[in-house]
Structures are given as structure tokens and as C-alpha cells.
Scaffold this active site. Structure first.
Site, PDB file in Angstrom:
ATOM      1  N   ASP A 180       0.838  -1.214   0.000  1.00 19.43           N
ATOM      2  CA  ASP A 180       0.000   0.000   0.000  1.00 19.43           C
ATOM      3  C   ASP A 180       0.869   1.258   0.000  1.00 19.43           C
ATOM      4  O   ASP A 180       0.571   2.243  -0.657  1.00 19.43           O
ATOM      5  CB  ASP A 180      -0.929   0.015   1.226  1.00 19.43           C
ATOM      6  CG  ASP A 180      -2.068  -0.983   1.054  1.00 19.43           C
ATOM      7  OD1 ASP A 180      -2.316  -1.392  -0.110  1.00 19.43           O
ATOM      8  OD2 ASP A 180      -2.680  -1.363   2.058  1.00 19.43           O
ATOM      9  N   CYS A 181       1.966   1.201   0.775  1.00 20.12           N
ATOM     10  CA  CYS A 181       2.832   2.389   0.837  1.00 20.12           C
ATOM     11  C   CYS A 181       3.829   2.446  -0.316  1.00 20.12           C
ATOM     12  O   CYS A 181       4.282   3.517  -0.705  1.00 20.12           O
ATOM     13  CB  CYS A 181       3.537   2.460   2.178  1.00 20.12           C
ATOM     14  SG  CYS A 181       4.242   0.901   2.721  1.00 20.12           S
ATOM     15  N   TYR A 182       4.174   1.281  -0.860  1.00 21.77           N
ATOM     16  CA  TYR A 182       5.103   1.228  -2.003  1.00 21.77           C
ATOM     17  C   TYR A 182       4.453   0.415  -3.124  1.00 21.77           C
ATOM     18  O   TYR A 182       4.726  -0.773  -3.279  1.00 21.77           O
ATOM     19  CB  TYR A 182       6.417   0.569  -1.586  1.00 21.77           C
ATOM     20  CG  TYR A 182       7.257   1.387  -0.632  1.00 21.77           C
ATOM     21  CD1 TYR A 182       7.853   2.570  -1.068  1.00 21.77           C
ATOM     22  CD2 TYR A 182       7.469   0.971   0.674  1.00 21.77           C
ATOM     23  CE1 TYR A 182       8.641   3.320  -0.193  1.00 21.77           C
ATOM     24  CE2 TYR A 182       8.251   1.709   1.548  1.00 21.77           C
ATOM     25  CZ  TYR A 182       8.840   2.891   1.099  1.00 21.77           C
ATOM     26  OH  TYR A 182       9.612   3.621   1.945  1.00 21.77           O
TER      27      TYR A 182
END
Lengths: 128, 500
Positions: free
Chosen positions: B130-132
Site C-alpha cells: 500500500d505504501c510502495y
């Protein structure tokens, strides 16, 4: 004179070297040879008078023949003057000078190529 | 007693009145004045070394791409860099080989190319989070595009190194270069008189935080190196330096034929002469640095020591091995080592380089242990066929054919009248005998130069021999050449299949 014979993968399984020698009655004095399933490379000495016929015989069977008329060349940019080449050379071409740099006596080179494999910096070559 | 402080020496460096000499020059000074006077005269002794240091690499930070990515696998010009840390950091190791070019190009070459300012192709993959969210990335960048490019060498600056030679009957290719058959040559590495750790073997001044010359710029010692073994005089150092400031004059990629890639690293350490003892230790000569000549023809961790030798003998061009004058090759460059000690001397003399007190001493008590292995290495005797059938060399090829038909082996070791191994015949040799006339006996058709194995050889050694000589079976013999078994590539394949 020194020659290099390259044998590519499509003819590697055939005894073209032996056939060429028998056919032309020429003796090749092999100083280095490398063979595996993909290619072959031979460095050999041949009498100058016999060169033309053996080259024709070898090339007619699919080999590539190059004349090694240049002794070993040292790329001074790549060379770090470690001295790795000194002990493997059968002709004693290399030695240390007084400053621990590499001195070379090119006259002694038999173009066998042993030093090429030894050099950690790809600084030595037989081709021009 | 002469006692000098680091502060005093640094003041002289600042004022330009420092007396700095190289470790080579120090030999003569101590010889002439004695250690006490030399300690008064000389403030700093510089050392230097330039050789293959496989345990080298660099941490690189690429900056974040858009959309961002947690790089899972990273390749630089096809060479894998370790990225099992934060999102865009990777460690490129000198010995990692290219996925496409193999022995010709490795991590060491990536490092040299970076230093030379060349463009490098970066390929990275990830699983996406989700963050990367990003999963793949391809770009081309050079050292100036990186946030950090920091050389971290886990093990450099060996105090001295083992000397290599080879007792077997073929050339072997090692990290010590080509070793010619039957002790045909000797290779060594190390700067002897200029070797940093040999000039301060008690680590009085060399420790955590010591400023050094590394790759043409200023670096630091960050601690003892891996395999640090001061008790056997094989101390090592862990080093750090900024790759962005380094020069290809002092950092060079290398290829060892049939072995792999390595990095030649130029490193030098200044030794502040605080007392007589240091003056004395920096007067070390090539003759004082003694090491072992090992037979690398023995493919074992415990290689036999053939003799002791010092660097003066090694640098004379030849040493005696088994009564024979054997030529020596240096794998490290003494000329470059000298250049480094000289360069460092210039920096100190010019007031550009200061000495310090280590923030922590290096361990003086440690040895390098071998690996603890919890599974026993299988030996040839564990998997060889013991009920081997042999044939007399005077038997006919018909008898040999019959024997092969009746047994499950396709290789028949041939023995001479005294029962010792004389050759080997295969079904193929028999077919050839049938096709050609004049070959009636086994001794006429057998292969006489037989590759053999010992019962106590590790399987890995037997497998490598079978592979390299492209044969499929080896008789196992005892010390008197009696056949006690046979091992085939099939037996080895089965063993590995079972393991999986």
C-alpha cells in the site's frame, strides 16, 4: 610462426585439426588449447612454409585461422603492475624493474597466452 | 622514555613542522638512529597496500521513484545488489557476478564504473505494498545521481596473507591466480614492509575511528574486520569511505580466471609515533613478516603447509619448494602500495590529514573459527557401490561383454595380475572392439589413464572431478591401488535427489 585456430560450435565435434595435419603432412606445435562443447581455441606454432596449406585445410573444414604476428601487448592504463604475470610466463618476458614496475622483454614472447588468463586486470592481449 | 601525544603531533601537522616518513624509509631511520632517537625524530609513519580485497562493497541509496517502490531485487548492469533493507538502499558486493556476463563482469566492475562516473542500468522488482505500490523499475543513473555511495569493506587490510602453490598435475585457477602444475609457481599478496597492520601489530594506534587513505580519499576504520585473527597474526579491518570522492587510480575491478571478480583496493594508514615501541614496530622489514606456503591443490579448508617464508624471499623472484627453485608472482602491487604511502605522507606534510586516538581499541585476542557443521558431509564410501565387479586385463572382450550383461554396472575396472587397478572398460569400448579387428583382449581396449577416487573423499570433490573430466564413473581405490568400490555420477544424482 604462431597462429590461432578458432573452432566454432557447429564443427567442434569433428577432428578437423587432426585431419588437416594428416592431409597437409604439417606438424602443428600446440602451445595452448581450450575446448568445450561450445568452442575451441588453439594457439600453435607452424613452419612458415607450411602455413598456407594448413590454413587452407583448416579453413575448408570450417575453422578460422589468425596469424599471431604481434607479441603480447600490455595496456598500461589497465595494468596495476602487480606482477601476477611474472611467474606463469614460460619465456620469462616479465620482471620487476628497480622501482617495482613491470619490465618486459618482448623478444622472448612465444605468444602462448598463459599470462592473459593470469592477469587480474585484463591488461594483456595477443590481438593488435 | 620518549612519550609524545596525539595533540602534539597534530599541532606539528598544523604548523607544517611535522616529520612524516613512509614505513620503508622508517626502516633505515631506526637502523641508523635506534628506536629511541627515531621516536624523537619521526612523528608519523605512513603505510600502504594495494591488492585484491574480495570482501569489499558499497551501500548505495538511489532516492525514491514516483510512484514509490520497496526494491526487493536490485540489479546494477545485471549484477545483483542486496536490498533486504529499507526501500531504496542496496549493497553491491565486489564478488557478485553478472547474471548475463558471468565471470567477465561483477560487482567490482559496477563499483569501478560508478567511480569513473559511467552510467549504470538499474533494474528493480518488488511485490508492491500500500505504501510502495510500484512493482518494476528500469532506469539509468550515475554516481552523481545517488544520495549516498559509501564503500563499506567488511574485511580488508590483512596483516599478511597465505602464499599459494599447487602440487597436483594440472593448472588450477584460484583467487590467488593461475597455479601451475607440480609446484610450477608461487603467488603471494601483501605489502610486507609497508603493510599497515604489520607496522602496528599490537593495535596501539590503529583502532575504531582511525582516519585512513581509502581509494584515493580519506576514509575511516570502523572496527576489526570479519575473520579478524590477531592471535595468529592475521588481523583484518573493516573500512568505510565515500565512493563519490574515490579515484579509479586506487580502486580497480579484477577478474580471476575461472574464479570470479574481486576489487583491488588502495589503502594506507598513518601511524603516529607516540613512543619507542611504535618506532620499533614501524621499522618492520620484509624479512620480519613471515607467512605460510600452502598447497592449494588440496581442495580442503586445511591445506598442507609446505614451508614458512618471509616477504623478502618472496620478493626476490623465486623461492625453494621441495628442492626446486620456483618463480613467484605478486598478486598485489608494491609499486602502488608505495605510491599510496607516499601520497598519504604528502597529505600529512601539507597539513591536510591529522591523526587521532581510536575511540575503541581493536580486539587483540581473537582467532577465526571454522564453521560448525551440523550435518555430516557425505563421503565417497557412503554411496559407492562396494560389490564392484572387476575383470582381468588378459580376459577377452567377449568375457567383458558377458560380465557387463550379467551385472548392472556399465563400467568394469580392469586389474592386472597382481590385482591392482590397470584400467577401465565400458560397453562403448567393447562395441568399438567388435567394430575393429585386432583387439581381442581387455588390455587392448581399456582406458589406461583412469580417474580414481578415495573412499574418504567428500562427495563434492568426487562430483567436481567427474564433471570436469566428463566421465561418468570412477573406481574407488585404496592406497595400494586395489579396487574397493566404484562411484558413478548416477549415484551422486540419486543422493542429491534424495536430499530434495
Amino acid at each position: 610462426m604462431m597462429i590461432k585456430i578458432n573452432i566454432s560450435s557447429n564443427v567442434i565435434g569433428e577432428p578437423i585439426l587432426a585431419e588437416s595435419m594428416i592431409e597437409t603432412k604439417t606438424a602443428l606445435n600446440i602451445s595452448q588449447a581450450h575446448f568445450d562443447s561450445t568452442y575451441g581455441e588453439i594457439i600453435a606454432e607452424v613452419e612458415t612454409d607450411d602455413f598456407k596449406s594448413i590454413r587452407e585445410a583448416l579453413e575448408s573444414k570450417g575453422a578460422k585461422v589468425t596469424v599471431l604476428d604481434h607479441p603480447i601487448v600490455r595496456d598500461e592504463e589497465e595494468c596495476v603492475e602487480c606482477g601476477a604475470c611474472i611467474s606463469v610466463c614460460p619465456g620469462h618476458v616479465f620482471s620487476f624493474d628497480e622501482e617495482w614496475g613491470i619490465a618486459q622483454d618482448i623478444e622472448k614472447c612465444i605468444q602462448c597466452g598463459t599470462c592473459i588468463k593470469m592477469c587480474p586486470h585484463h591488461a594483456l592481449s595477443l590481438e593488435k | 622514555m620518549v612519550e609524545k601525544s596525539i595533540e602534539e603531533i597534530n599541532r606539528r601537522i598544523k604548523e607544517g613542522s611535522v616529520n612524516v616518513v613512509t614505513a620503508e624509509e622508517m626502516v633505515g631511520i631506526v637502523g641508523e638512529l635506534g628506536a629511541k632517537e627515531a621516536a624523537k625524530e619521526v612523528d608519523v609513519v605512513t603505510t600502504g597496500t594495494f591488492g585484491a580485497m574480495c570482501s569489499s562493497g558499497a551501500w548505495l541509496n538511489f532516492g525514491h521513484p514516483e510512484p514509490p517502490m520497496k526494491m526487493n531485487k536490485v540489479f546494477l548492469n545485471g549484477v545483483e545488489a542486496y536490498s533486504g533493507v529499507a526501500a531504496v538502499d542496496a549493497f553491491i558486493g565486489a564478488g557478485q557476478l553478472s547474471e548475463t556476463e558471468g565471470f567477465d563482469y561483477g560487482g567490482a566492475h559496477v563499483i569501478e564504473d560508478l567511480i569513473r562516473g559511467k552510467s549504470i542500468d538499474l533494474h528493480a522488482t518488488s511485490y508492491g505494498t500500500d505504501c510502495y505500490p510500484r512493482k518494476t523499475l528500469d532506469t539509468t543513473l550515475n554516481i552523481y545521481d545517488l544520495n549516498q555511495a559509501i564503500m563499506i569493506n567488511p574485511r580488508n587490510g590483512y596483516q599478511k596473507y597465505n602464499v599459494a602453490t599447487n602440487g597436483i598435475n594440472r593448472t588450477i585457477y584460484t583467487y590467488m591466480g593461475s597455479l601451475l602444475p607440480n609446484y610450477g609457481n608461487v603467488t603471494y599478496s601483501g605489502a610486507g614492509v609497508l603493510s599497515p597492520l604489520s607496522n602496528d601489530p599490537d593495535y596501539q594506534t590503529i583502532g575504531v575511528g582511525t582516519p585512513i587513505f581509502l581509494g584515493g580519499t580519506k576514509g575511516h576504520i570502523i572496527g576489526e574486520g570479519t575473520q579478524h585473527s590477531p592471535e595468529t597474526n592475521f588481523g583484518t579491518l573493516m573500512l568505510r569511505g565515500d565512493l563519490k570522492d574515490m579515484s579509479a587510480d586506487y580502486i580497480r575491478a579484477a577478474n580471476f580466471h575461472e574464479y570470479g571478480t574481486s576489487l583491488y583496493v588502495g589503502m594506507g594508514i598513518p601511524i603516529p609515533i607516540l613512543n619507542e615501541q611504535l618506532a620499533q614496530s614501524t621499522a618492520v622489514t620484509d624479512k620480519d613478516v613471515v607467512t605460510n606456503v600452502l598447497d592449494y591443490g588440496v581442495p580442503s579448508r586445511d591445506r598442507p603447509v609446505l614451508r614458512k617464508v618471509n616477504y623478502e624471499e618472496l620478493r626476490s623472484g623465486s623461492i625453494e619448494i621441495n628442492g626446486k627453485d620456483t618463480p613467484t608472482s605478486s598478486m598485489s602491487s608494491f609499486k602502488k602500495s608505495r605510491e599510496i604511502a607516499g601520497e598519504l605522507k604528502k597529505w600529512v606534510a601539507a597539513g591536510e590529514f591529522f591523526v587521532n586516538t581510536p575511540s575503541q581499541r581493536l580486539p587483540a585476542k581473537a582467532t577465526c573459527k571454522p564453521m560448525r557443521q551440523t550435518t555430516r558431509n557425505p563421503l565417497v564410501q557412503d554411496i559407492m557401490a562396494k560389490d564392484v565387479v572387476v575383470i582381468d586385463e588378459n580376459a577377452t572382450f567377449h568375457e567383458a561383454a558377458k560380465m557387463i550383461m550379467e551385472n548392472t554396472f556399465s563400467h568394469l575396472p580392469v586389474v592386472s595380475e597382481d590385482g591392482k587397478l590397470a584400467g577401465i572398460v565400458t560397453a562403448w569400448d567393447i562395441s568399438k572392439a567388435v567394430a575393429e579387428t585386432g583387439c581381442n583382449y581387455v588390455k587392448d581396449i581399456m582406458t589406461k589413464r583412469v580417474l580414481t577416487s578415495n573412499a574418504t573423499d567428500p562427495i563434492d570433490i568426487a562430483a567436481r572431478n567427474l564433471d570436469m573430466k566428463e566421465v561418468s564413473a570412477m573406481p574407488v581405490i585404496d592406497k595400494d591401488r586395489y579396487v574397493i568400490g566404484i562411484i558413478t555420477s548416477n549415484d551422486i544424482s540419486k543422493l542429491f535427489a534424495r536430499r530434495r
